[in-house]
Design a protein around this motif. Structure first.
Motif, mmCIF file in Angstrom:
data_model
loop_
_atom_site.group_PDB
_atom_site.id
_atom_site.type_symbol
_atom_site.label_atom_id
_atom_site.label_comp_id
_atom_site.label_asym_id
_atom_site.label_seq_id
_atom_site.Cartn_x
_atom_site.Cartn_y
_atom_site.Cartn_z
ATOM 1 N N ALA A 97 -2.194 -8.009 7.648
ATOM 2 C CA ALA A 97 -2.479 -8.873 9.150
ATOM 3 C C ALA A 97 -1.804 -8.375 9.863
ATOM 4 O O ALA A 97 -1.526 -8.460 10.746
ATOM 5 C CB ALA A 97 -3.491 -10.083 8.190
ATOM 6 N N HIS A 98 -0.529 -8.517 8.421
ATOM 7 C CA HIS A 98 1.196 -8.737 9.610
ATOM 8 C C HIS A 98 1.471 -7.411 10.043
ATOM 9 O O HIS A 98 2.446 -7.635 10.236
ATOM 10 C CB HIS A 98 1.449 -9.959 8.915
ATOM 11 C CG HIS A 98 1.251 -11.010 8.601
ATOM 12 N ND1 HIS A 98 1.786 -12.060 7.915
ATOM 13 C CD2 HIS A 98 0.478 -11.337 9.525
ATOM 14 C CE1 HIS A 98 1.164 -13.173 8.227
ATOM 15 N NE2 HIS A 98 0.631 -12.953 9.455
ATOM 16 N N GLY A 99 1.076 -6.716 9.464
ATOM 17 C CA GLY A 99 1.981 -4.952 10.202
ATOM 18 C C GLY A 99 1.390 -3.451 9.121
ATOM 19 O O GLY A 99 1.724 -2.867 9.332
ATOM 20 N N GLY A 100 0.930 -4.482 7.841
ATOM 21 C CA GLY A 100 0.454 -3.756 6.578
ATOM 22 C C GLY A 100 1.584 -2.755 5.845
ATOM 23 O O GLY A 100 3.526 -3.232 6.114
ATOM 24 N N PRO A 101 1.345 -1.995 4.775
ATOM 25 C CA PRO A 101 2.499 -1.232 4.067
ATOM 26 C C PRO A 101 3.599 -0.406 5.031
ATOM 27 O O PRO A 101 4.338 -0.241 4.410
ATOM 28 C CB PRO A 101 1.539 -0.944 2.984
ATOM 29 C CG PRO A 101 0.393 -0.630 3.246
ATOM 30 C CD PRO A 101 0.163 -0.887 4.951
ATOM 31 N N PHE A 102 3.058 -0.003 5.599
ATOM 32 C CA PHE A 102 3.611 1.507 6.324
ATOM 33 C C PHE A 102 4.861 0.468 7.536
ATOM 34 O O PHE A 102 5.292 1.485 8.344
ATOM 35 C CB PHE A 102 2.577 2.853 6.522
ATOM 36 C CG PHE A 102 2.247 3.037 5.683
ATOM 37 C CD1 PHE A 102 3.128 3.699 4.522
ATOM 38 C CD2 PHE A 102 0.861 3.528 5.648
ATOM 39 C CE1 PHE A 102 2.802 4.484 3.434
ATOM 40 C CE2 PHE A 102 0.211 3.363 4.679
ATOM 41 C CZ PHE A 102 0.931 4.037 3.285
#
Length: 107
Positions: A97-102
Motif C-alpha cells: 500500500a505504501h509503494g511495494g517491493p520495487f
C-alpha cells in the motif's frame, strides 16, 4: 552422552515448542524464523518510507510460514507460525500500500 545439553540463542523457545517430548529442530527453527521475519515486516509497516523492507520481509515471511505450516508437527509450532504469518501478511499488505517491493521503479 545420550542427552547432551543443547545451548543456543533459541534453546528455551525450542524446548517450549516440543510439546510432544521429542526434538524437532528444523520445524522449530522454521516457526521461530517466521515469527521473527513477520515481526520485522509488521514493525517496518508503520513507516511509509520503509515500504521496501516491509514488503520484502512480508514476502519472505509468508513463504517461510507456508513452509513451516506444511512441515509442522506440534500445535505449538502451528500457533507460533500463524502469529508470524499474520504479522508478515500485515507487513506485506501495508508495504504494498505504501509503494511495494520495487520502490516505484515501474511508476
Amino acid at each position: 552422552m545420550a542427552h547432551a545439553a543443547h545451548h543456543g540463542p533459541f534453546a528455551y523457545a525450542e524446548h517450549l515448542l516440543n510439546i510432544d517430548g521429542r526434538p524437532h529442530p528444523v520445524e522449530n527453527r522454521f516457526a521461530i524464523a517466521t515469527l521473527l521475519v513477520g515481526a520485522v515486516a509488521a514493525l517496518f509497516a508503520f513507516w511509509s518510507d520503509m515500504h521496501l523492507i516491509s514488503s520484502w520481509a512480508g514476502l519472505v515471511g509468508v513463504g517461510l510460514g507456508a513452509r513451516a505450516q506444511m512441515i509442522s508437527v506440534t500445535t505449538a509450532q502451528r500457533f507460533v507460525t500463524v502469529i508470524g504469518l499474520g504479522a508478515a501478511g500485515i507487513g506485506l499488505y501495508l508495504g504494498f500500500a505504501h509503494g511495494g517491493p520495487f520502490g516505484g521503479v515501474f511508476g
